[in-house]
Motif scaffolding. Sequence first.
Motif, mmCIF file in Angstrom:
data_model
loop_
_atom_site.group_PDB
_atom_site.id
_atom_site.type_symbol
_atom_site.label_atom_id
_atom_site.label_comp_id
_atom_site.label_asym_id
_atom_site.label_seq_id
_atom_site.Cartn_x
_atom_site.Cartn_y
_atom_site.Cartn_z
ATOM 1 N N LEU A 37 1.099 -1.136 0.122
ATOM 2 C CA LEU A 37 0.193 0.040 -0.175
ATOM 3 C C LEU A 37 0.980 1.195 -0.012
ATOM 4 N N SER A 38 2.028 1.285 -0.368
ATOM 5 C CA SER A 38 3.000 2.281 -0.489
ATOM 6 C C SER A 38 3.287 2.948 -1.853
ATOM 7 N N GLY A 39 2.632 2.454 -2.817
ATOM 8 C CA GLY A 39 3.086 3.072 -4.102
ATOM 9 C C GLY A 39 1.861 3.842 -4.827
ATOM 10 N N GLY A 40 2.113 4.300 -5.708
ATOM 11 C CA GLY A 40 1.204 5.336 -6.405
ATOM 12 C C GLY A 40 0.650 4.719 -7.603
ATOM 13 N N GLU A 41 0.646 3.393 -7.791
ATOM 14 C CA GLU A 41 0.223 2.839 -9.203
ATOM 15 C C GLU A 41 -1.106 2.486 -9.385
ATOM 16 N N PRO A 42 -2.206 2.760 -10.197
ATOM 17 C CA PRO A 42 -3.052 2.016 -10.327
ATOM 18 C C PRO A 42 -3.255 0.637 -10.596
ATOM 19 N N ASP A 43 -4.106 -0.024 -10.296
ATOM 20 C CA ASP A 43 -4.021 -1.592 -10.487
ATOM 21 C C ASP A 43 -5.102 -2.106 -11.716
ATOM 22 N N PHE A 44 -5.591 -0.730 -12.354
ATOM 23 C CA PHE A 44 -6.455 -1.080 -13.303
ATOM 24 C C PHE A 44 -5.471 -1.411 -14.694
ATOM 25 N N PRO A 45 -6.092 -1.940 -15.738
ATOM 26 C CA PRO A 45 -5.316 -2.139 -17.062
ATOM 27 C C PRO A 45 -5.513 -0.734 -17.689
ATOM 28 N N THR A 46 -4.620 -0.451 -18.634
ATOM 29 C CA THR A 46 -4.704 0.549 -19.543
ATOM 30 C C THR A 46 -6.119 0.499 -20.353
ATOM 31 N N PRO A 47 -6.769 1.512 -20.483
ATOM 32 C CA PRO A 47 -8.047 1.558 -21.274
ATOM 33 C C PRO A 47 -7.731 0.696 -22.769
ATOM 34 N N GLY A 48 -8.444 -0.057 -23.132
ATOM 35 C CA GLY A 48 -8.184 -0.595 -24.375
ATOM 36 C C GLY A 48 -8.089 0.088 -25.662
ATOM 37 N N VAL A 49 -8.910 1.050 -25.873
ATOM 38 C CA VAL A 49 -8.597 1.987 -26.797
ATOM 39 C C VAL A 49 -7.244 2.600 -26.922
ATOM 40 N N VAL A 50 -6.688 3.060 -25.928
ATOM 41 C CA VAL A 50 -5.173 3.524 -25.712
ATOM 42 C C VAL A 50 -4.210 2.224 -26.259
ATOM 43 N N VAL A 51 -4.339 1.080 -25.729
ATOM 44 C CA VAL A 51 -3.524 0.188 -26.277
ATOM 45 C C VAL A 51 -3.670 -0.004 -27.859
ATOM 46 N N ALA A 52 -4.690 -0.223 -28.196
ATOM 47 C CA ALA A 52 -5.269 -0.394 -29.617
ATOM 48 C C ALA A 52 -4.321 0.601 -30.493
ATOM 49 N N GLU A 53 -4.571 1.699 -30.160
ATOM 50 C CA GLU A 53 -4.117 2.957 -30.816
ATOM 51 C C GLU A 53 -2.384 2.785 -30.890
ATOM 52 N N VAL A 281 -3.100 10.504 -27.438
ATOM 53 C CA VAL A 281 -4.254 11.040 -28.088
ATOM 54 C C VAL A 281 -5.571 10.269 -27.846
ATOM 55 N N ALA A 282 -5.542 8.949 -27.812
ATOM 56 C CA ALA A 282 -6.629 8.125 -27.661
ATOM 57 C C ALA A 282 -6.995 8.238 -26.102
ATOM 58 N N ALA A 283 -6.181 8.416 -25.283
ATOM 59 C CA ALA A 283 -6.389 8.716 -23.810
ATOM 60 C C ALA A 283 -7.323 10.023 -23.647
ATOM 61 N N LEU A 284 -6.825 10.897 -24.327
ATOM 62 C CA LEU A 284 -7.396 12.273 -24.026
ATOM 63 C C LEU A 284 -8.957 12.292 -24.786
ATOM 64 N N THR A 285 -8.811 11.621 -25.849
ATOM 65 C CA THR A 285 -10.129 11.864 -26.627
ATOM 66 C C THR A 285 -11.325 10.680 -26.626
ATOM 67 N N GLY A 286 -10.923 9.551 -25.891
ATOM 68 C CA GLY A 286 -11.798 8.406 -25.982
ATOM 69 C C GLY A 286 -11.858 7.475 -24.763
ATOM 70 N N THR A 287 -11.679 8.030 -23.802
ATOM 71 C CA THR A 287 -11.735 6.977 -22.362
ATOM 72 C C THR A 287 -12.444 7.799 -21.404
ATOM 73 N N ALA A 288 -13.375 8.520 -21.746
ATOM 74 C CA ALA A 288 -14.164 9.327 -20.593
ATOM 75 C C ALA A 288 -15.000 8.221 -19.576
ATOM 76 N N ASP A 289 -15.624 7.165 -20.231
ATOM 77 C CA ASP A 289 -16.097 6.021 -19.730
ATOM 78 C C ASP A 289 -15.261 5.128 -18.764
ATOM 79 N N ASP A 290 -14.027 4.836 -19.076
ATOM 80 C CA ASP A 290 -13.065 4.090 -18.313
ATOM 81 C C ASP A 290 -12.458 5.148 -17.250
ATOM 82 N N VAL A 291 -12.267 6.361 -17.419
ATOM 83 C CA VAL A 291 -11.985 7.025 -16.329
ATOM 84 C C VAL A 291 -13.112 7.142 -15.246
ATOM 85 N N ALA A 292 -14.135 7.349 -15.466
ATOM 86 C CA ALA A 292 -15.600 7.424 -14.528
ATOM 87 C C ALA A 292 -15.512 6.221 -13.868
#
Length: 394
Positions: A37-53, A281-292
């Motif tokens: 519990l010491s680090g600052g790393e999200p355990d979520f996978p990177t959104p798929g649209v980002v990986v795909a791009e 670019v994909a993160a900023l334009t296509g991940t609103a639902d993932d961030v929410a």
Amino acid sequence: MSVRMAQRFARVERSATVALLETVQRLRRSGVEVLDLSGGEPDFPTPGVVVAEAVSALEGGDTHYTPSRGVPELLRAVADKLAVENGVHVDPATGVIVTPSAKQALFTALMTVLDPGDEVIVPTPAWVSYPAMAGLLGARAVSAELSAEDGFRLSRRVLEGLVTDRTRALVVNTPANPTGHVLDREEAEEIVAFAVDHDLVLVVDEIYEKIVYDGRVHLSLASLPGAAERTLTVNGFSKAYAMTGWRLGYLAGPEPLISQALKVQEHTVSCAASFVQRGGVAALTGTADDVAAMLKEYTVRRDMTVSALDALPGVTCTAPEGAFYAFADVRGTGLSSAAFAQRLLDEAAVTVAPGSAFGAGGEGYVRLSFAASREVLRGAGERLSRLAAPWAGN
């Protein structure tokens, strides 16, 4: 033969949080089941649209140098995002630099405004790298100690008296690591007025801006009257989009400062990775639902963590307003923050960051990250509860 080291290193310690990560990795290799519990790393996978791009860019041969500022598409996406979400207006061609990590953006910002012997005010408790970066530049970080009694609010009353003829800048982090405090408008206006009156540059770290709770709204200092011409805004993709390993960030601000910061980029890292920028670019334009969705889950984890901490004898914890850290008061256990953290590691195999690592005002607290899964958080809570009873005897 004796090897001469640069004197700047005498003023800088290793990163306490990076050292904790290395400890966790070493213990795990030896077979210890550590709950970190010491680090600052999200355990979520990177959104798929980002990986795909990014994969598409790789497969398409986009593996070469880019312009040092960044690819035009990402520069435009950053400028559009700042205008729409933050009320901050910059020219994408002259007011933004894409960097390999927000940490690099911060170091570049400080290098742009600090000379050896200069001073920068850093509100504390603060992320461990702010004063270290100043030290590496031959500058001095001056601590503006904040208090839990008023929610770690930053006020002009705290700042006045710290300014000297060597003061050049003020670092502001909102939402704040480690305290979780989120600036409100009153604080922001005081900070800007202070910077204007003393002709200081504001270096504003907004890496946790998407992670705010209970209906709060992140406020960018550069959006306030009188601030834009003296504010360097640092942000990135690691926390909001679960892209820690991608190492992508950006620095935005007025052209006179950014044009000088570009020299740092050109003569050090050159540019961020080409295919990573496409993912940005994909993160900023296509991940609103993932961030929410991530924010919704962080809210649940926050409440779990605070509840578990408040149930421990001698420990109290106020729910953070933003970021994904609980900054718990452990003074009632009779242990120092370092002793508390060490005991958790030795006897429960749970790692937390001692508050003393975050500078003045941090002693007596520990930072726990709830970017870990619910399973890990529950397991850590159970281990802590088994240790709690003997604390009273310390």
